[in-house]
Design a protein around this motif. Sequence first.
Motif, PDB file in Angstrom:
ATOM      1  N   ASN A  58       0.842  -1.193   0.000  1.00  0.00           N
ATOM      2  CA  ASN A  58       0.000   0.000   0.000  1.00  0.00           C
ATOM      3  C   ASN A  58       0.884   1.254   0.000  1.00  0.00           C
ATOM      4  OD1 ASN A  58      -2.583   1.425   0.389  1.00  0.00           O
ATOM      5  ND2 ASN A  58      -1.707   1.944   2.376  1.00  0.00           N
ATOM      6  N   PRO A  59       0.696   2.172  -0.954  1.00  0.00           N
ATOM      7  CA  PRO A  59       1.608   3.307  -1.133  1.00  0.00           C
ATOM      8  C   PRO A  59       1.926   4.103   0.131  1.00  0.00           C
ATOM      9  CG  PRO A  59       0.142   3.164  -2.992  1.00  0.00           C
ATOM     10  CD  PRO A  59      -0.337   2.136  -2.007  1.00  0.00           C
ATOM     11  N   GLU A  60       0.913   4.492   0.901  1.00  0.00           N
ATOM     12  CA  GLU A  60       1.207   5.300   2.094  1.00  0.00           C
ATOM     13  C   GLU A  60       1.871   4.481   3.197  1.00  0.00           C
ATOM     14  OE1 GLU A  60      -1.940   8.987   1.784  1.00  0.00           O
ATOM     15  OE2 GLU A  60      -2.607   7.177   2.820  1.00  0.00           O
ATOM     16  N   ASP A  61       1.712   3.152   3.169  1.00  0.00           N
ATOM     17  CA  ASP A  61       2.466   2.307   4.101  1.00  0.00           C
ATOM     18  C   ASP A  61       3.960   2.367   3.768  1.00  0.00           C
ATOM     19  OD1 ASP A  61       0.062   1.633   5.225  1.00  0.00           O
ATOM     20  OD2 ASP A  61      -0.060  -0.342   4.311  1.00  0.00           O
ATOM     21  N   LYS A  62       4.263   2.529   2.487  1.00  0.00           N
ATOM     22  CA  LYS A  62       5.666   2.693   2.088  1.00  0.00           C
ATOM     23  C   LYS A  62       6.241   3.988   2.645  1.00  0.00           C
ATOM     24  CE  LYS A  62       7.040   0.112  -2.004  1.00  0.00           C
ATOM     25  NZ  LYS A  62       7.546   0.234  -3.390  1.00  0.00           N
ATOM     26  N   ASN A  63       5.427   5.044   2.668  1.00  0.00           N
ATOM     27  CA  ASN A  63       5.874   6.300   3.275  1.00  0.00           C
ATOM     28  C   ASN A  63       6.151   6.115   4.760  1.00  0.00           C
ATOM     29  OD1 ASN A  63       3.604   7.496   1.028  1.00  0.00           O
ATOM     30  ND2 ASN A  63       5.623   8.452   1.033  1.00  0.00           N
ATOM     31  N   ALA A  64       5.294   5.315   5.418  1.00  0.00           N
ATOM     32  CA  ALA A  64       5.493   5.029   6.835  1.00  0.00           C
ATOM     33  C   ALA A  64       6.797   4.262   7.049  1.00  0.00           C
ATOM     34  CB  ALA A  64       4.310   4.223   7.380  1.00  0.00           C
ATOM     35  N   LEU A  65       7.064   3.293   6.188  1.00  0.00           N
ATOM     36  CA  LEU A  65       8.294   2.511   6.299  1.00  0.00           C
ATOM     37  C   LEU A  65       9.516   3.385   6.052  1.00  0.00           C
ATOM     38  CD1 LEU A  65       9.910  -0.060   6.587  1.00  0.00           C
ATOM     39  CD2 LEU A  65       9.360  -0.629   4.210  1.00  0.00           C
ATOM     40  N   GLU A  66       9.438   4.222   5.034  1.00  0.00           N
ATOM     41  CA  GLU A  66      10.558   5.113   4.730  1.00  0.00           C
ATOM     42  C   GLU A  66      10.875   6.006   5.936  1.00  0.00           C
ATOM     43  OE1 GLU A  66      13.621   7.271   3.143  1.00  0.00           O
ATOM     44  OE2 GLU A  66      12.742   5.418   2.346  1.00  0.00           O
ATOM     45  N   GLU A  67       9.851   6.539   6.569  1.00  0.00           N
ATOM     46  CA  GLU A  67      10.090   7.412   7.727  1.00  0.00           C
ATOM     47  C   GLU A  67      10.691   6.631   8.883  1.00  0.00           C
ATOM     48  OE1 GLU A  67      10.190  11.299   9.165  1.00  0.00           O
ATOM     49  OE2 GLU A  67       9.725  10.479   7.179  1.00  0.00           O
ATOM     50  N   ALA A  68      10.230   5.402   9.080  1.00  0.00           N
ATOM     51  CA  ALA A  68      10.804   4.560  10.133  1.00  0.00           C
ATOM     52  C   ALA A  68      12.288   4.320   9.885  1.00  0.00           C
ATOM     53  CB  ALA A  68      10.053   3.233  10.195  1.00  0.00           C
ATOM     54  N   LEU A  69      12.659   4.076   8.641  1.00  0.00           N
ATOM     55  CA  LEU A  69      14.063   3.842   8.305  1.00  0.00           C
ATOM     56  C   LEU A  69      14.896   5.097   8.527  1.00  0.00           C
ATOM     57  CD1 LEU A  69      13.569   1.751   5.036  1.00  0.00           C
ATOM     58  CD2 LEU A  69      14.140   0.899   7.329  1.00  0.00           C
ATOM     59  N   ARG A  70      14.348   6.242   8.206  1.00  0.00           N
ATOM     60  CA  ARG A  70      15.070   7.505   8.432  1.00  0.00           C
ATOM     61  C   ARG A  70      15.276   7.770   9.916  1.00  0.00           C
ATOM     62  NH1 ARG A  70      12.855  11.938   3.956  1.00  0.00           N
ATOM     63  NH2 ARG A  70      12.970  10.559   2.128  1.00  0.00           N
ATOM     64  N   ILE A  71      14.249   7.468  10.699  1.00  0.00           N
ATOM     65  CA  ILE A  71      14.364   7.648  12.149  1.00  0.00           C
ATOM     66  C   ILE A  71      15.422   6.710  12.711  1.00  0.00           C
ATOM     67  CG2 ILE A  71      13.150   7.380  14.346  1.00  0.00           C
ATOM     68  CD1 ILE A  71      10.584   8.245  12.849  1.00  0.00           C
TER      69      ILE A  71
ATOM     70  N   MET B 115      14.140  -2.922   1.586  1.00  0.00           N
ATOM     71  CA  MET B 115      14.278  -1.477   1.758  1.00  0.00           C
ATOM     72  C   MET B 115      15.102  -1.130   2.979  1.00  0.00           C
ATOM     73  SD  MET B 115      10.436  -0.126   0.753  1.00  0.00           S
ATOM     74  CE  MET B 115      10.800   1.574   1.266  1.00  0.00           C
ATOM     75  N   GLY B 116      15.169  -2.064   3.951  1.00  0.00           N
ATOM     76  CA  GLY B 116      15.996  -1.803   5.126  1.00  0.00           C
ATOM     77  C   GLY B 116      15.408  -2.186   6.460  1.00  0.00           C
ATOM     78  N   ALA B 117      14.198  -2.743   6.477  1.00  0.00           N
ATOM     79  CA  ALA B 117      13.606  -3.187   7.741  1.00  0.00           C
ATOM     80  C   ALA B 117      14.435  -4.318   8.333  1.00  0.00           C
ATOM     81  CB  ALA B 117      12.171  -3.644   7.517  1.00  0.00           C
ATOM     82  N   ASP B 118      14.430  -4.417   9.656  1.00  0.00           N
ATOM     83  CA  ASP B 118      15.255  -5.419  10.332  1.00  0.00           C
ATOM     84  C   ASP B 118      14.543  -6.759  10.492  1.00  0.00           C
ATOM     85  OD1 ASP B 118      17.602  -3.673  11.185  1.00  0.00           O
ATOM     86  OD2 ASP B 118      15.912  -2.568  12.028  1.00  0.00           O
ATOM     87  N   GLU B 119      13.252  -6.720  10.791  1.00  0.00           N
ATOM     88  CA  GLU B 119      12.488  -7.946  11.015  1.00  0.00           C
ATOM     89  C   GLU B 119      11.128  -7.837  10.334  1.00  0.00           C
ATOM     90  OE1 GLU B 119      12.137  -8.644  15.185  1.00  0.00           O
ATOM     91  OE2 GLU B 119      14.286  -8.986  15.489  1.00  0.00           O
ATOM     92  N   ALA B 120      10.530  -8.989  10.052  1.00  0.00           N
ATOM     93  CA  ALA B 120       9.223  -9.018   9.408  1.00  0.00           C
ATOM     94  C   ALA B 120       8.358 -10.093  10.058  1.00  0.00           C
ATOM     95  CB  ALA B 120       9.362  -9.288   7.914  1.00  0.00           C
ATOM     96  N   VAL B 121       7.086  -9.745  10.255  1.00  0.00           N
ATOM     97  CA  VAL B 121       6.147 -10.668  10.892  1.00  0.00           C
ATOM     98  C   VAL B 121       4.896 -10.767  10.031  1.00  0.00           C
ATOM     99  CG1 VAL B 121       4.781 -11.179  12.943  1.00  0.00           C
ATOM    100  CG2 VAL B 121       7.000 -10.025  13.177  1.00  0.00           C
ATOM    101  N   LEU B 122       4.473 -12.002   9.749  1.00  0.00           N
ATOM    102  CA  LEU B 122       3.273 -12.251   8.967  1.00  0.00           C
ATOM    103  C   LEU B 122       2.221 -12.899   9.862  1.00  0.00           C
ATOM    104  CD1 LEU B 122       1.625 -12.482   6.342  1.00  0.00           C
ATOM    105  CD2 LEU B 122       2.851 -14.624   5.862  1.00  0.00           C
ATOM    106  N   LEU B 123       1.109 -12.201  10.067  1.00  0.00           N
ATOM    107  CA  LEU B 123      -0.012 -12.775  10.799  1.00  0.00           C
ATOM    108  C   LEU B 123      -0.881 -13.491   9.772  1.00  0.00           C
ATOM    109  CD1 LEU B 123      -0.963  -9.712  13.065  1.00  0.00           C
ATOM    110  CD2 LEU B 123       0.831 -11.437  13.415  1.00  0.00           C
ATOM    111  N   SER B 124      -0.832 -14.800   9.775  1.00  0.00           N
ATOM    112  CA  SER B 124      -1.498 -15.566   8.728  1.00  0.00           C
ATOM    113  C   SER B 124      -2.190 -16.790   9.310  1.00  0.00           C
ATOM    114  CB  SER B 124      -0.488 -15.992   7.658  1.00  0.00           C
ATOM    115  OG  SER B 124      -1.127 -16.571   6.548  1.00  0.00           O
TER     116      SER B 124
END
Length: 258
Positions: free
Chosen positions: A35-48, A76-85
């Motif tokens: 989702n495009p705005e989720d990418k903006n959220a991720l980008e900001e998290a990486l910058r922080i 993109m640079g996230a450290d961990e990923a979790v899938l609720l499935s």
Amino acid sequence: MNIVVLIKQVPNTAEIKIDPVTKNLIRDGVPSIINPEDKNALEEALRIKEKFGGKVTVVTMGPAQAEEALREALAMGADEAVLLSDRFFAGADTYATAKTLSAFLKTVSYDLILCGRQAIDGDTAQVGPQVANKLGIPQVTYVKYIEIDGDTVTVKRTLEDGYELIKVKMPVLLTVTKELNTPRYPTIRGIFEAYQKTIRVVTAQDLGLNPEEIGLKGSPTRVVTIITPEHQRETEILTGGTKEVVNRLAEKVLSALK
């Protein structure tokens, strides 16, 4: 600083069509994206993280193929990923989705939760606020600027005629808009490393959730049907002198208002 980013894998709405008979979305052959705005959220998290240090964890709820979105986030640079499935999560509306996400978030440590303002496949803008409510933490929506000083977050919240400047203590959940930043592209190295990492899969049983209270069964709302709006427009070009055109235009407007 521990930052959690909530993302959603959505169909590319630019290529979506609706079956004229069943009125359902035709998903075959339609590519899925973050989702495009989720990418903006991720980008900001990486910058922080780059500025203050810490860890970025991306979380999504969905079927097994949602792993693709998580791999991209890792690239993109996230450290961990979790899938609720889990099959019990299927058919969830925003309420049931928020319940599941918040149940997981209660099991981890976080200072900041970021997510997009809304998803392009639903446009409800409800999941982020509902998650914050269920966690009992502050929330600020429609954020277009973020500044962090210690445990205080200062944000600009978009309004129709300007913005609000808000200061809030962490932990806090922020929903962001596309004006916040421009998301980066994954690097070749990032893509390679993303496929070396293990994505944690979490089920309803892991979270101790009652199958009757999540997914479709736990959703108080239902999608009855989907329709494609019919656009019927008529165009008329008025010609002549200025006074004549203005008078005719005024007559048409008044006629339309009756």
